[in-house]
Design a protein around this motif. Structure first.
Motif, PDB file in Angstrom:
ATOM      1  N   THR A  20      35.918 -13.673  30.707  1.00 37.48           N
ATOM      2  CA  THR A  20      35.996 -15.098  31.033  1.00 37.48           C
ATOM      3  C   THR A  20      34.670 -15.810  30.842  1.00 37.48           C
ATOM      4  O   THR A  20      34.562 -16.991  31.143  1.00 37.48           O
ATOM      5  CB  THR A  20      36.442 -15.282  32.491  1.00 37.48           C
ATOM      6  N   LEU A  21      33.645 -15.098  30.368  1.00 38.87           N
ATOM      7  CA  LEU A  21      32.314 -15.683  30.203  1.00 38.87           C
ATOM      8  C   LEU A  21      31.831 -15.508  28.769  1.00 38.87           C
ATOM      9  O   LEU A  21      32.191 -14.553  28.097  1.00 38.87           O
ATOM     10  CB  LEU A  21      31.306 -15.006  31.147  1.00 38.87           C
ATOM     11  N   PHE A  22      30.985 -16.446  28.315  1.00 40.49           N
ATOM     12  CA  PHE A  22      30.285 -16.234  27.053  1.00 40.49           C
ATOM     13  C   PHE A  22      28.811 -16.064  27.360  1.00 40.49           C
ATOM     14  O   PHE A  22      28.292 -16.589  28.345  1.00 40.49           O
ATOM     15  CB  PHE A  22      30.555 -17.363  26.044  1.00 40.49           C
ATOM     16  N   HIS A  23      28.132 -15.281  26.529  1.00 39.35           N
ATOM     17  CA  HIS A  23      26.766 -14.843  26.789  1.00 39.35           C
ATOM     18  C   HIS A  23      25.891 -15.073  25.566  1.00 39.35           C
ATOM     19  O   HIS A  23      26.383 -15.205  24.448  1.00 39.35           O
ATOM     20  CB  HIS A  23      26.737 -13.330  27.099  1.00 39.35           C
ATOM     21  N   ARG A  24      24.585 -15.038  25.791  1.00 45.29           N
ATOM     22  CA  ARG A  24      23.648 -14.969  24.679  1.00 45.29           C
ATOM     23  C   ARG A  24      23.696 -13.537  24.149  1.00 45.29           C
ATOM     24  O   ARG A  24      24.062 -12.611  24.866  1.00 45.29           O
ATOM     25  CB  ARG A  24      22.231 -15.284  25.143  1.00 45.29           C
ATOM     26  N   ALA A  25      23.303 -13.351  22.910  1.00 42.74           N
ATOM     27  CA  ALA A  25      23.393 -12.023  22.293  1.00 42.74           C
ATOM     28  C   ALA A  25      22.484 -11.013  22.985  1.00 42.74           C
ATOM     29  O   ALA A  25      22.788  -9.820  23.018  1.00 42.74           O
ATOM     30  CB  ALA A  25      23.043 -12.109  20.815  1.00 42.74           C
ATOM     31  N   ASP A  26      21.370 -11.465  23.551  1.00 50.55           N
ATOM     32  CA  ASP A  26      20.462 -10.524  24.207  1.00 50.55           C
ATOM     33  C   ASP A  26      20.632 -10.498  25.728  1.00 50.55           C
ATOM     34  O   ASP A  26      19.772 -10.010  26.442  1.00 50.55           O
ATOM     35  CB  ASP A  26      19.008 -10.815  23.819  1.00 50.55           C
ATOM     36  N   CYS A  27      21.767 -10.997  26.229  1.00 52.65           N
ATOM     37  CA  CYS A  27      22.068 -10.925  27.665  1.00 52.65           C
ATOM     38  C   CYS A  27      22.281  -9.461  28.041  1.00 52.65           C
ATOM     39  O   CYS A  27      22.944  -8.716  27.316  1.00 52.65           O
ATOM     40  CB  CYS A  27      23.322 -11.744  27.981  1.00 52.65           C
ATOM     41  N   PRO A  28      21.745  -9.001  29.171  1.00 51.09           N
ATOM     42  CA  PRO A  28      21.910  -7.602  29.549  1.00 51.09           C
ATOM     43  C   PRO A  28      23.362  -7.199  29.801  1.00 51.09           C
ATOM     44  O   PRO A  28      23.688  -6.021  29.774  1.00 51.09           O
ATOM     45  CB  PRO A  28      21.087  -7.454  30.821  1.00 51.09           C
ATOM     46  N   LEU A  29      24.241  -8.171  30.019  1.00 54.43           N
ATOM     47  CA  LEU A  29      25.638  -7.826  30.267  1.00 54.43           C
ATOM     48  C   LEU A  29      26.400  -7.482  28.990  1.00 54.43           C
ATOM     49  O   LEU A  29      27.433  -6.805  29.047  1.00 54.43           O
ATOM     50  CB  LEU A  29      26.343  -8.976  30.993  1.00 54.43           C
ATOM     51  N   VAL A  30      25.935  -7.962  27.827  1.00 59.99           N
ATOM     52  CA  VAL A  30      26.624  -7.649  26.576  1.00 59.99           C
ATOM     53  C   VAL A  30      25.730  -6.929  25.579  1.00 59.99           C
ATOM     54  O   VAL A  30      26.219  -6.462  24.558  1.00 59.99           O
ATOM     55  CB  VAL A  30      27.206  -8.923  25.913  1.00 59.99           C
ATOM     56  N   ALA A  31      24.450  -6.834  25.834  1.00 57.53           N
ATOM     57  CA  ALA A  31      23.539  -6.182  24.897  1.00 57.53           C
ATOM     58  C   ALA A  31      23.936  -4.714  24.732  1.00 57.53           C
ATOM     59  O   ALA A  31      24.108  -3.994  25.708  1.00 57.53           O
ATOM     60  CB  ALA A  31      22.101  -6.289  25.387  1.00 57.53           C
ATOM     61  N   GLY A  32      24.096  -4.303  23.510  1.00 51.68           N
ATOM     62  CA  GLY A  32      24.425  -2.915  23.218  1.00 51.68           C
ATOM     63  C   GLY A  32      25.907  -2.590  23.305  1.00 51.68           C
ATOM     64  O   GLY A  32      26.291  -1.449  23.098  1.00 51.68           O
ATOM     65  N   LYS A  33      26.757  -3.564  23.622  1.00 54.01           N
ATOM     66  CA  LYS A  33      28.192  -3.300  23.683  1.00 54.01           C
ATOM     67  C   LYS A  33      28.798  -3.537  22.311  1.00 54.01           C
ATOM     68  O   LYS A  33      28.685  -4.618  21.744  1.00 54.01           O
ATOM     69  CB  LYS A  33      28.867  -4.205  24.709  1.00 54.01           C
ATOM     70  N   ALA A  34      29.456  -2.521  21.783  1.00 55.62           N
ATOM     71  CA  ALA A  34      30.046  -2.616  20.451  1.00 55.62           C
ATOM     72  C   ALA A  34      31.258  -3.535  20.436  1.00 55.62           C
ATOM     73  O   ALA A  34      31.579  -4.135  19.416  1.00 55.62           O
ATOM     74  CB  ALA A  34      30.453  -1.226  19.963  1.00 55.62           C
ATOM     75  N   GLU A  35      31.918  -3.699  21.576  1.00 55.79           N
ATOM     76  CA  GLU A  35      33.122  -4.521  21.619  1.00 55.79           C
ATOM     77  C   GLU A  35      32.831  -6.015  21.721  1.00 55.79           C
ATOM     78  O   GLU A  35      33.749  -6.834  21.653  1.00 55.79           O
ATOM     79  CB  GLU A  35      34.041  -4.082  22.765  1.00 55.79           C
ATOM     80  N   ALA A  36      31.583  -6.411  21.907  1.00 54.76           N
ATOM     81  CA  ALA A  36      31.237  -7.831  21.996  1.00 54.76           C
ATOM     82  C   ALA A  36      31.420  -8.498  20.636  1.00 54.76           C
ATOM     83  O   ALA A  36      30.994  -7.969  19.604  1.00 54.76           O
ATOM     84  CB  ALA A  36      29.796  -7.992  22.475  1.00 54.76           C
ATOM     85  N   VAL A  37      32.077  -9.646  20.648  1.00 59.60           N
ATOM     86  CA  VAL A  37      32.375 -10.377  19.410  1.00 59.60           C
ATOM     87  C   VAL A  37      31.808 -11.789  19.516  1.00 59.60           C
ATOM     88  O   VAL A  37      31.573 -12.293  20.617  1.00 59.60           O
ATOM     89  CB  VAL A  37      33.900 -10.430  19.160  1.00 59.60           C
TER      90      VAL A  37
END
Length: 157
Positions: free
Chosen positions: A115-132
């Protein structure tokens, strides 16, 4: 500071355990003396000399143990607070927050089903392969909200 506080706490704990043990011994002796006497007037000396002081020692020991454990907990909290204060950066004041955002990338990512969008270097999505990459329609429609950690909308508007 810690060792000075602990040196004053440990004798209190030992005194509490000693008072509890002595009180228990006196209560047992008083009970044993009372149980051997048939008449109440012969039981009173055992009650007065053993059981009542034994009960008082048990109460005093419980109070000392409670106080000693509270002081021990306070010493540990002070030690942790000292470590926290020592780790505080020197250039920031105690009530100031960092002025730079946690993440500074202009690319926006989301996790499918999130339900959230993030910056590419946010620690919540950094390194996740499923992030689009984020679809702009989802952001405009309000289906996706900005991440409260990296705050992508605040810097990308």
């Amino acid at each position: 500071m810690r060792t000075a506080r602990l040196r004053t706490v440990h004798p209190v704990l030992w005194a509490g355990w000693t008072a509890l043990a002595a009180g228990a011994v006196l209560c047992v002796l008083g009970w044993y003396g009372v149980s051997g006497e048939r008449f109440a007037e012969r039981q009173l000396p055992y009650l007065a000399s053993c059981t009542v002081p034994g009960a008082a020692l048990i109460v005093a020991g419980a109070v000392l143990l409670t106080h000693g454990r509270g002081a021990l907990a306070a010493a540990r909290v002070e030690e942790l607070y000292g470590l926290l204060v020592a780790a505080e950066p020197a250039d920031e004041g105690p009530g100031q927050q960092a002025s730079a955002p946690l993440a500074v990338s202009a690319d926006r990512l989301m996790v499918p089903g999130g339900t959230l969008f993030h910056r590419a270097d946010c620690p919540l999505v950094a390194g996740k392969a499923e992030a689009v990459p984020v679809d702009a329609k989802l952001v405009r429609s309000g289906e996706l909200g900005p991440c409260p950690i990296c705050e992508p909308a605040a810097a990308d508007d």
